[in-house]
Design an enzyme around this catalytic site. Structure first.
Site, PDB file in Angstrom:
ATOM      1  N   MET A  48       1.155  -1.080  -0.187  1.00 53.58           N
ATOM      2  CA  MET A  48      -0.272   0.070   0.171  1.00 53.58           C
ATOM      3  C   MET A  48       0.963   0.571   0.065  1.00 53.58           C
ATOM      4  SD  MET A  48      -3.473  -1.197   2.996  1.00 53.58           S
ATOM      5  CE  MET A  48      -1.647  -2.034   4.406  1.00 53.58           C
ATOM      6  N   GLY A  88       1.211   3.440   4.948  1.00 54.56           N
ATOM      7  CA  GLY A  88       2.232   3.074   4.563  1.00 54.56           C
ATOM      8  C   GLY A  88       2.609   2.066   4.591  1.00 54.56           C
ATOM      9  N   SER A  89       2.622   1.168   4.081  1.00 56.00           N
ATOM     10  CA  SER A  89       2.519  -0.444   4.951  1.00 56.00           C
ATOM     11  C   SER A  89       2.178  -2.357   3.804  1.00 56.00           C
ATOM     12  CB  SER A  89       1.504  -0.352   5.860  1.00 56.00           C
ATOM     13  OG  SER A  89      -0.111  -0.588   5.359  1.00 56.00           O
ATOM     14  N   ARG A  90       2.343  -2.986   4.240  1.00 57.11           N
ATOM     15  CA  ARG A  90       2.569  -3.452   3.583  1.00 57.11           C
ATOM     16  C   ARG A  90       1.550  -5.169   3.635  1.00 57.11           C
ATOM     17  NH1 ARG A  90       6.946  -7.570   2.589  1.00 57.11           N
ATOM     18  NH2 ARG A  90       6.652  -9.501   3.095  1.00 57.11           N
ATOM     19  N   ILE A 142       1.837  -5.342   7.819  1.00 63.61           N
ATOM     20  CA  ILE A 142       3.740  -5.478   8.051  1.00 63.61           C
ATOM     21  C   ILE A 142       3.408  -3.588   7.840  1.00 63.61           C
ATOM     22  CG2 ILE A 142       5.525  -5.453   7.265  1.00 63.61           C
ATOM     23  CD1 ILE A 142       4.224  -8.270   6.068  1.00 63.61           C
TER      24      ILE A 142
END
Length: 218
Positions: A97, A185-187, A155
């Protein structure tokens, strides 16, 4: 519609920006500078608003389908050894993301939460190979009679400084319902059994609670 996790930040940001503009209006006599600060303030506030947006999604509920838990781009589809919960090989589908994506995390399957754990950690960039093991993260497993147990992991990335996880063990959850939020912001990784039919490709853009990323259809 905005996510509840953003209300406090949006209110504080609005108060700070209004205060800055009142001060600059009274202390600065240069018109273009006052106007520039006003425009920058509006742009910043619009960025904050769009980050915390929470669009309503009409999830097509189907226990044979595993849905994308978040909006973003598929950055990895690979076989990995999952050592936290299953302790065996799984297919990992990773969705990245960017700060402009919707950051609501949704349950990829419906069923009963059998595992939910928070891990403090580092803030490596989300695409770093070790981010899934070393970064701040939460691991959630949801079980139903069709897919069995499906694990997904929020994450944190280099910009994400807080992960919110609503999943509680023994709770019964609906597919596509709100599971949490990751700020800035991440995953998210989804781990499915080896042999599961994968329905996405690398670099494909997906929508949380809508896009089918894998299925168990016979």
């Amino acid at each position: 519609m905005f996510h509840k996790e953003g209300y406090k930040i949006m209110i504080i940001t609005a108060i700070i920006l209004i205060a800055i503009n009142i001060i600059t209006y009274n202390l600065i006599n240069i018109y273009w500078l006052k106007f520039g600060i006003l425009i920058l303030s509006l742009l910043l506030f619009i960025l904050i608003l769009q980050f915390f947006r929470n669009p309503k999604r009409n999830t097509p509920k189907n226990n044979e389908h595993i849905l994308a838990p978040v909006d973003g781009k598929v950055v990895a589809i690979e076989e990995v050894y999952e050592k936290e919960y299953f302790k065996d090989k799984r297919i990992q589908i990773s969705i990245f993301m960017s700060p402009i994506n919707v950051h609501v995390t949704r349950h990829p399957v419906g069923g009963t939460v059998t595992y939910s754990k928070y891990h403090p950690g580092k803030f490596l960039v989300a695409w770093h190979p070790k981010s899934s093991e070393e970064n701040e993260r939460t691991t959630v497993v949801v079980k139903n009679e069709v897919t069995g147990e499906i694990l997904y992991r929020q994450i944190a990335g280099a910009l994400a400084k807080r992960i919110v996880n609503y999943a509680e063990v023994d709770a019964v959850v609906e597919q596509g319902s709100d599971s949490g939020f990751i700020k800035f912001g991440s995953r998210v990784d989804v781990l499915v059994p080896v042999g599961t039919k994968i329905q996405v490709e690398l670099n494909q853009k997906v929508k949380g609670g809508i896009s089918v990323i894998a299925d168990f259809e016979r």
